[in-house]
Design a protein around this motif. Structure first.
Motif, PDB file in Angstrom:
ATOM      1  N   PRO A 104      -7.428 147.538  20.583  1.00  0.00           N
ATOM      2  CA  PRO A 104      -6.488 148.031  21.786  1.00  0.00           C
ATOM      3  C   PRO A 104      -7.273 147.703  23.060  1.00  0.00           C
ATOM      4  O   PRO A 104      -6.917 147.398  23.926  1.00  0.00           O
ATOM      5  CB  PRO A 104      -5.721 149.161  21.356  1.00  0.00           C
ATOM      6  N   MET A 105      -8.616 148.507  22.781  1.00  0.00           N
ATOM      7  CA  MET A 105      -9.123 148.589  24.031  1.00  0.00           C
ATOM      8  C   MET A 105      -9.979 147.022  24.530  1.00  0.00           C
ATOM      9  O   MET A 105      -9.784 146.869  25.879  1.00  0.00           O
ATOM     10  CB  MET A 105     -10.525 149.293  23.908  1.00  0.00           C
ATOM     11  N   PHE A 162      -7.845 144.692  24.418  1.00  0.00           N
ATOM     12  CA  PHE A 162      -6.921 143.830  24.982  1.00  0.00           C
ATOM     13  C   PHE A 162      -6.791 144.238  26.640  1.00  0.00           C
ATOM     14  O   PHE A 162      -6.477 143.340  27.586  1.00  0.00           O
ATOM     15  CB  PHE A 162      -5.641 144.658  24.474  1.00  0.00           C
ATOM     16  N   ILE A 163      -7.130 145.031  27.054  1.00  0.00           N
ATOM     17  CA  ILE A 163      -7.248 145.565  28.620  1.00  0.00           C
ATOM     18  C   ILE A 163      -7.932 144.609  29.173  1.00  0.00           C
ATOM     19  O   ILE A 163      -7.759 143.899  30.173  1.00  0.00           O
ATOM     20  CB  ILE A 163      -7.732 146.920  28.680  1.00  0.00           C
ATOM     21  N   TYR A 185      -6.771 140.855  29.003  1.00  0.00           N
ATOM     22  CA  TYR A 185      -5.696 140.544  29.689  1.00  0.00           C
ATOM     23  C   TYR A 185      -6.225 140.634  31.389  1.00  0.00           C
ATOM     24  O   TYR A 185      -5.242 140.209  32.039  1.00  0.00           O
ATOM     25  CB  TYR A 185      -4.498 141.612  29.565  1.00  0.00           C
ATOM     26  N   PHE A 204       3.028 147.968  34.196  1.00  0.00           N
ATOM     27  CA  PHE A 204       3.454 147.660  32.842  1.00  0.00           C
ATOM     28  C   PHE A 204       4.869 147.651  32.519  1.00  0.00           C
ATOM     29  O   PHE A 204       5.290 146.605  31.851  1.00  0.00           O
ATOM     30  CB  PHE A 204       2.662 148.651  31.926  1.00  0.00           C
ATOM     31  N   ALA A 223       5.508 143.723  32.606  1.00  0.00           N
ATOM     32  CA  ALA A 223       5.522 143.488  31.117  1.00  0.00           C
ATOM     33  C   ALA A 223       6.359 142.481  30.532  1.00  0.00           C
ATOM     34  O   ALA A 223       6.358 141.974  29.775  1.00  0.00           O
ATOM     35  CB  ALA A 223       5.225 144.662  30.301  1.00  0.00           C
ATOM     36  N   TYR A 250       0.199 141.089  32.038  1.00  0.00           N
ATOM     37  CA  TYR A 250      -0.394 142.381  32.063  1.00  0.00           C
ATOM     38  C   TYR A 250      -1.726 142.552  32.705  1.00  0.00           C
ATOM     39  O   TYR A 250      -2.368 143.542  32.794  1.00  0.00           O
ATOM     40  CB  TYR A 250      -0.856 142.432  30.337  1.00  0.00           C
ATOM     41  N   GLY A 291      -1.944 145.405  35.494  1.00  0.00           N
ATOM     42  CA  GLY A 291      -1.919 146.709  35.078  1.00  0.00           C
ATOM     43  C   GLY A 291      -3.443 146.968  34.273  1.00  0.00           C
ATOM     44  O   GLY A 291      -4.047 147.929  34.386  1.00  0.00           O
ATOM     45  N   SER A 292      -3.876 145.686  33.631  1.00  0.00           N
ATOM     46  CA  SER A 292      -5.130 145.797  33.071  1.00  0.00           C
ATOM     47  C   SER A 292      -6.308 145.857  33.983  1.00  0.00           C
ATOM     48  O   SER A 292      -7.058 146.895  33.710  1.00  0.00           O
ATOM     49  CB  SER A 292      -5.366 144.401  32.012  1.00  0.00           C
ATOM     50  N   SER A 299      -6.409 149.451  35.107  1.00  0.00           N
ATOM     51  CA  SER A 299      -6.629 150.460  33.959  1.00  0.00           C
ATOM     52  C   SER A 299      -8.273 150.579  34.027  1.00  0.00           C
ATOM     53  O   SER A 299      -8.737 151.462  33.701  1.00  0.00           O
ATOM     54  CB  SER A 299      -6.188 150.099  32.684  1.00  0.00           C
ATOM     55  N   VAL A 304      -3.919 155.173  29.255  1.00  0.00           N
ATOM     56  CA  VAL A 304      -4.671 154.153  28.871  1.00  0.00           C
ATOM     57  C   VAL A 304      -4.386 153.826  27.433  1.00  0.00           C
ATOM     58  O   VAL A 304      -4.044 152.698  26.955  1.00  0.00           O
ATOM     59  CB  VAL A 304      -6.166 153.938  29.050  1.00  0.00           C
ATOM     60  N   ILE A 364      -0.839 152.085  27.003  1.00  0.00           N
ATOM     61  CA  ILE A 364      -0.624 150.765  27.280  1.00  0.00           C
ATOM     62  C   ILE A 364      -1.392 149.720  26.378  1.00  0.00           C
ATOM     63  O   ILE A 364      -1.009 148.752  26.091  1.00  0.00           O
ATOM     64  CB  ILE A 364      -1.279 150.338  28.780  1.00  0.00           C
ATOM     65  N   THR A 365      -2.695 150.479  25.869  1.00  0.00           N
ATOM     66  CA  THR A 365      -3.282 149.659  24.817  1.00  0.00           C
ATOM     67  C   THR A 365      -2.716 149.238  23.693  1.00  0.00           C
ATOM     68  O   THR A 365      -2.376 148.010  23.209  1.00  0.00           O
ATOM     69  CB  THR A 365      -4.623 150.168  24.556  1.00  0.00           C
ATOM     70  N   MET A 398       0.669 149.497  23.532  1.00  0.00           N
ATOM     71  CA  MET A 398       1.927 148.422  24.117  1.00  0.00           C
ATOM     72  C   MET A 398       1.620 147.060  24.131  1.00  0.00           C
ATOM     73  O   MET A 398       2.283 146.135  23.371  1.00  0.00           O
ATOM     74  CB  MET A 398       2.407 148.930  25.476  1.00  0.00           C
ATOM     75  N   MET A 399       0.279 146.771  24.363  1.00  0.00           N
ATOM     76  CA  MET A 399      -0.489 145.524  24.497  1.00  0.00           C
ATOM     77  C   MET A 399      -0.777 145.037  23.053  1.00  0.00           C
ATOM     78  O   MET A 399      -0.229 143.640  22.768  1.00  0.00           O
ATOM     79  CB  MET A 399      -1.404 145.309  25.516  1.00  0.00           C
ATOM     80  N   LEU A 400      -0.965 145.829  22.247  1.00  0.00           N
ATOM     81  CA  LEU A 400      -1.549 145.436  21.027  1.00  0.00           C
ATOM     82  C   LEU A 400      -0.271 145.292  20.256  1.00  0.00           C
ATOM     83  O   LEU A 400       0.018 144.105  19.379  1.00  0.00           O
ATOM     84  CB  LEU A 400      -2.017 146.454  20.202  1.00  0.00           C
TER      85      LEU A 400
END
Lengths: 268, 289
Positions: free
Chosen positions: A21-22, A24-25, A28, A225, A229, A234, A237-238, A241, B121, B124-125, B127-129
């Motif tokens: 998941p990290m 992804f920030i 994006y 987001f 979104a 994204y 927002g990314s 973040s 954070v 949102i991570t 959410m994106m996943l």
């Protein structure tokens, strides 16, 4: 079977749900429609309004942390000097509100600031939507998080040190500033980290109490987001973040440095 | 002068406690307010400032509508996620403890990420996943990850580190010889863990479970970003209070607050009683000597 394999399910979980998941920030923030580019990221970074909001958030978070420290230190200090059984009971009273849903408590503050206080003060205007109200409710939300580490540190303080200080001729005030305060630095540091970072990212309090007039950095990210979104965008927002993560990283680094320094000093 | 100083201390603590409890007291008082307005006796919670007279009606309707299902969802997610997180986290801690230094440091450092990361954070991570995974699954024409599963996964993920970091210190205190002794006495490795190691680290496991439960019950931000259609209680409250909407039944505050206080009081009074007992026993032992 070796015991270290027991960590295997967790390591799979950790990679899937903490590391990926990290990623992804970053994906994006720098990737628009499948191509790697800084364009979108740069557009967000050159928006002066975002930086102004960040500055305001840092200011409000500083204020919240400072007031929490000023209000919380005496609480922790008084509790740590009480008889153990009494202090245990009263300290629980301070931590009970933490377990109660904080959105509900914030909602109650809105009602108080909007209806109850103005009618008591006899004024026509509501008190919500002011910077002071946002600051006060933030202090309210985070005060227990400041008291808890301070109380833990202060109650473990070796009382014979205070006696020694008194025997060596220091009065109460001097003992406090020369002995108690330096020894409670670890508690202060962890209190500050527990308040400062969440205060920057708080978006519920500004939304409920600030009436949208005092949007903080958390609100910017939330809106980026929640609103964009739907369109699958994204990137803003990314990027925001990533800036936030950098701020968090810097503040934890400063705090860690400070903590270690003082601990080393106290050994000397 | 000294007496004055002492009473000043109590006054300060009292004022601070009043500050912390004021909104809770406010909601509890208003939970007895009559909210029926207009000729149709329509219920509107949006004005929490006008006292219309006493009634118990709010308690009759506290679980009606979405509030009841939200509360149930919150409890389901909290218990399911903290039980799973406790199992995975305890196993992980046992594994991490017997790892060599370098892999252990990597795992421990990565595990600290969710604790350092702001909720926002984390939210949102996830959410994106989930949006990404559901997008891929959608293209393949497969099923989609539902809201309940998303909430469960997210809650387990942010709870596991708290379990690990409350079990690890216990494991460090407990001697490795315990495990070896159990093996020597004829236990299989699994039996040795189950019968010797687990009971020894039980306090760490239970405090990890409580932490996980607290984190899950208290969560708003992560759930807010993760769930689309179903709402845990905190999201329900937020969506009904933000943006000038209809408001929330204040009786909800009492419903949450009273069991909480009762539980904490029982736990604390028990602890106090135990301490008292311990003190008395200590005295007796001293007297015998």
């Amino acid at each position: 079977m070796k015991r270290k394999y027991f960590a295997f399910p967790y390591i799979v979980w950790m990679v899937l749900f903490i590391v990926v998941p990290m990623v992804f920030i970053f994906y994006y923030a720098f990737n628009v429609d499948g191509t790697w580019t800084f364009r979108k990221c740069w557009e967000t970074l050159s928006d002066g309004q975002k930086w102004r909001v960040l500055l305001l958030s840092v200011e409000i978070a500083f204020g919240t942390t400072a007031i929490c420290l000023l209000l919380g230190y005496p609480i922790a200090y008084i509790l740590s000097n009480m008889k153990k059984s009494v202090a245990g009971f009263i300290s629980v009273l301070f931590f009970v509100p933490m377990w109660m849903n904080f959105v509900l408590r914030t909602y109650a503050w809105r009602a108080i600031l909007e209806y109850a206080l103005p009618s008591i003060l006899g004024s026509k205007t509501t008190l919500t939507g002011t910077a002071g109200a946002v600051l006060m409710v933030l202090v309210y939300d985070f005060l227990p998080f400041m008291v808890m580490p301070l109380y833990n540190t202060l109650s473990k303080l070796d009382k014979s040190l205070l006696e020694a200080s008194r025997d060596l001729g220091a009065d109460g005030v001097k003992t406090f500033f020369r002995v108690v305060l330096p020894l409670s630095v670890p508690g202060i540091v962890s209190g500050i980290t527990m308040v400062f970072v969440p205060a920057i990212t708080a978006f519920t309090v500004p939304a409920l109490i600030g009436n949208g007039n005092y949007n903080l950095y958390g609100n910017e990210i939330e809106q980026a987001f929640k609103v964009l979104a739907g369109k699958g965008d994204y990137s803003i927002g990314s990027t925001l973040s990533i800036i936030l993560l950098i701020c968090v990283l810097i503040s934890t680094a400063i705090m860690n440095h400070f903590d270690n320094d003082k601990e080393g000093g106290s050994i000397l | 002068m000294k007496k004055f100083g002492r009473s000043l201390k109590y006054v300060y603590l009292g004022v601070m406690l009043l500050f912390l409890y004021l909104p809770i007291i406010y909601l509890i008082v208003f939970s007895f307010n009559d909210f029926a307005v207009g000729s149709g006796r329509r219920i509107s919670y949006s004005n929490l400032g006008k006292w219309n007279g006493c009634t118990l009606a709010n308690y009759g309707t506290v679980f009606s509508g979405d509030a009841g299902s939200s509360l149930l969802l919150t409890l389901e997610i909290a218990f399911a996620s903290s039980i799973i997180a406790t199992i995975i986290g305890t196993a992980a801690a046992i594994g991490i403890n017997s790892m060599r230094k370098r892999p252990r440091n990597i795992v421990v450092n990565v595990s600290q990420l969710p604790m350092v990361n702001p909720d926002l954070v984390t939210g949102i991570t996830f959410m994106m996943l989930f949006a990404f995974v559901n997008g891929v699954l959608g293209k393949l024409g497969k099923f989609q990850i539902g809201d309940f599963a998303k909430l469960l996964i997210a809650h387990i993920s942010f709870s596991i580190p708290y379990v690990i970091f409350s079990v690890l210190p216990r494991l460090k205190q407990s001697s490795d010889l315990l495990y070896e002794a159990a093996l020597d006495l004829g236990c299989s490795p699994i039996q040795a863990l189950w019968k010797a190691v687990i009971p020894d680290i039980m306090p760490g496991i239970s405090s990890g479970f409580i932490m996980a439960l607290t984190m899950s019950l208290d969560d708003f931000v992560v759930s807010y970003f993760v769930a689309d259609r179903i709402q845990p209680l905190s999201v329900f409250i937020y969506s009904n209070t933000a943006h000038g909407s209809k408001g929330v039944n204040p009786a909800l505050a009492t419903i949450i607050f009273i069991p909480l206080v009762a539980m904490l009081l029982i736990v604390n009074l028990r602890r106090l009683a135990k301490e008292r007992e311990y003190e008395i026993q200590n005295k007796k032992v001293k007297m015998k000597k």
